[in-house]
Design a protein around this motif. Sequence first.
Motif, PDB file in Angstrom:
ATOM      1  N   THR B  44       0.857  -1.190   0.000  1.00 26.11           N
ATOM      2  CA  THR B  44       0.000   0.000   0.000  1.00 26.11           C
ATOM      3  C   THR B  44       0.890   1.236   0.000  1.00 26.11           C
ATOM      4  O   THR B  44       1.674   1.450   0.917  1.00 26.11           O
ATOM      5  CB  THR B  44      -0.912  -0.003   1.236  1.00 26.11           C
ATOM      6  N   SER B  46       1.358   5.366  -0.338  1.00 25.12           N
ATOM      7  CA  SER B  46       0.740   6.687  -0.230  1.00 25.12           C
ATOM      8  C   SER B  46       1.762   7.812  -0.319  1.00 25.12           C
ATOM      9  O   SER B  46       1.405   8.983  -0.239  1.00 25.12           O
ATOM     10  CB  SER B  46      -0.027   6.813   1.096  1.00 25.12           C
ATOM     11  N   ASP B  47       3.041   7.474  -0.427  1.00 22.97           N
ATOM     12  CA  ASP B  47       4.057   8.521  -0.530  1.00 22.97           C
ATOM     13  C   ASP B  47       5.193   8.056  -1.425  1.00 22.97           C
ATOM     14  O   ASP B  47       5.437   6.862  -1.594  1.00 22.97           O
ATOM     15  CB  ASP B  47       4.587   8.904   0.851  1.00 22.97           C
ATOM     16  N   LEU B  68       1.166   9.836  -7.683  1.00 26.04           N
ATOM     17  CA  LEU B  68       1.269  10.586  -6.428  1.00 26.04           C
ATOM     18  C   LEU B  68       1.437  12.079  -6.704  1.00 26.04           C
ATOM     19  O   LEU B  68       0.877  12.910  -5.995  1.00 26.04           O
ATOM     20  CB  LEU B  68       2.427  10.034  -5.590  1.00 26.04           C
ATOM     21  N   SER B  72      -2.931  11.019  -6.275  1.00 28.89           N
ATOM     22  CA  SER B  72      -3.340   9.734  -5.690  1.00 28.89           C
ATOM     23  C   SER B  72      -3.027   9.707  -4.203  1.00 28.89           C
ATOM     24  O   SER B  72      -2.054  10.314  -3.750  1.00 28.89           O
ATOM     25  CB  SER B  72      -2.592   8.574  -6.357  1.00 28.89           C
ATOM     26  N   SER B  73      -3.845   8.984  -3.458  1.00 34.58           N
ATOM     27  CA  SER B  73      -3.591   8.903  -2.016  1.00 34.58           C
ATOM     28  C   SER B  73      -3.443   7.470  -1.520  1.00 34.58           C
ATOM     29  O   SER B  73      -2.716   7.222  -0.561  1.00 34.58           O
ATOM     30  CB  SER B  73      -4.702   9.619  -1.248  1.00 34.58           C
ATOM     31  N   ILE B  74      -4.130   6.530  -2.133  1.00 30.25           N
ATOM     32  CA  ILE B  74      -4.001   5.125  -1.714  1.00 30.25           C
ATOM     33  C   ILE B  74      -3.843   4.262  -2.958  1.00 30.25           C
ATOM     34  O   ILE B  74      -4.762   4.162  -3.773  1.00 30.25           O
ATOM     35  CB  ILE B  74      -5.238   4.633  -0.929  1.00 30.25           C
TER      36      ILE B  74
END
Lengths: 65, 463
Positions: B44, B46-47, B68, B72-74
């Motif tokens: 997963t 997120s960064d 990203l 996008s976040s997830i």
Amino acid sequence: MASKKRDETSEEALRLSTIIEQNNIRPTLANAVMAAHGLKSSDRMEPGRLLRLVEEWCSAPAGGK
Amino acid sequence: MATRIIKDVYTEYLSGSVVVTPPPSNIEFVAGWAEGGELLKRYTISDKATAKAIFRDGELLKALLERLDAGSSIIYAVRIGAALKAALVLKSGETDVIRLEALEPGAWCNGIEVDVSGAGAIRTIEITDPDNDATYAFSGETNDALVAAVNGGQHLVKAVKLADDFPDAAIGLQLTGGTDGETLTNGDYIDAIEYSEQFPEVAWVHFVGADTPALWTAVTTSCRNMVENVLGERFAILDMPRFTPLDLQKSTPQEVQDYVDNAISLKSEFTDRNAVFFIGEGRFLDSDGNAYFNRVTSACSGKMAAVDLQKSLLGESPAGIVSLLPEFTRGQQVQLIQANINYLRTQAGIGKIIALSVNAPPAGETYNRIEKLRAVYAAGKQARLAAFPHLGRPNDEGGEGLKLLEEDIKRPLELMRQKGHIDSYQLEMVSTPEMRSLGETLVRLSVNSMKAFEIILTKVYLD
């Protein structure tokens, strides 16, 4: 190799949908292979030939770039 | 859309006691080639720092970073391919005594250095990380102790004892045989598509580089099966073949026209509700400031993840794209729109904007825009989750079960409506006496979304 070829050619052609079901080929894979070869599920083919097409398609390079 | 609830409908607890946490509406599943990470394992992301640390390089990493940057976040990121793990066998004379195998496949692991030292009752194994030259040292009086120490004290290799004799002293040994598996096969994509099916919370999927009608068919077959079998609601972002002019900096008008014509021809007989095509490439900058070209698919996907449910992608500008390759002519834009292929164009004063947001459904299908598909599927997900606690519970004789089920399903839908994520909805619950005897209920959910402004804007851009 020669005997294998004889076996395949002596097979009875079946509908692709039947071969797919009998060999538990997953729909995702079966539909992809049929799309790659312009086949419909109602088409007929020797089971061995379809299985060979599936195997060849799976191992073929797909790009990925 | 219809959601079929299989088996018993619950009746014996008060409605309102069910707490269901709805999934985020923007979880992306992305699979592709990378130089790091384990194969067919969900990470997963997120960064960007985490993405770089895990995947190192490759098309998957680019797809993640571009997403990203765009919002996008997830992201569920999955490395695919036939990469191999590097290994090294330590010997005592001619005897294999300890095998060291990299924890993940990849050519970078060939740079892991191993030194064996010591004599008499103790041996020391030193393992050096090629990334930062950090050295981990492990000593033991037996190979069992050495192996245990190695396995418990570092994150590069796994040790296995093969024999009791101590390994011979040696300096500068390296693991070998690690490969990146850069050339993906159709089978690699099929594995990834099937792997993705265990994540029902995913909103849309993207298999980076799956750019043939056969692979599009595989991806959308998977999406359709998941929706129809009530396993999860998702659609697919599909790649077109790369733009490959002789000179990337100076493509000719004919090369661009051939690119457009080829793309339209390739998908001419391919229609599917869950298919969303993007064409075109952009010039991006990597973290070192070096320019590279890549499809705009990931950037557009990231932009979609950043906008609220039901909000149109039309006119949205994905971040991170320096320039477009190619810039489609007005005539080519019309061609692409008519073929239901999304693209980016440059709008003076705004930047690079998404020109159209239409998926590729068969004639007569109603889910003809990405944001509508996204909203409808998000509502379906929430309805399915809200209904889930009712499954497997006994029916009651008074018919209250249906009412409670309806109340629980309505709760998240009402919230979505209030937030503007859907325009309106209709919920219909049916359980005939025959269905009741089988413990079945049919839940039919219809979701409406807005579209008026898009039609106006589309006409403005095209006329």
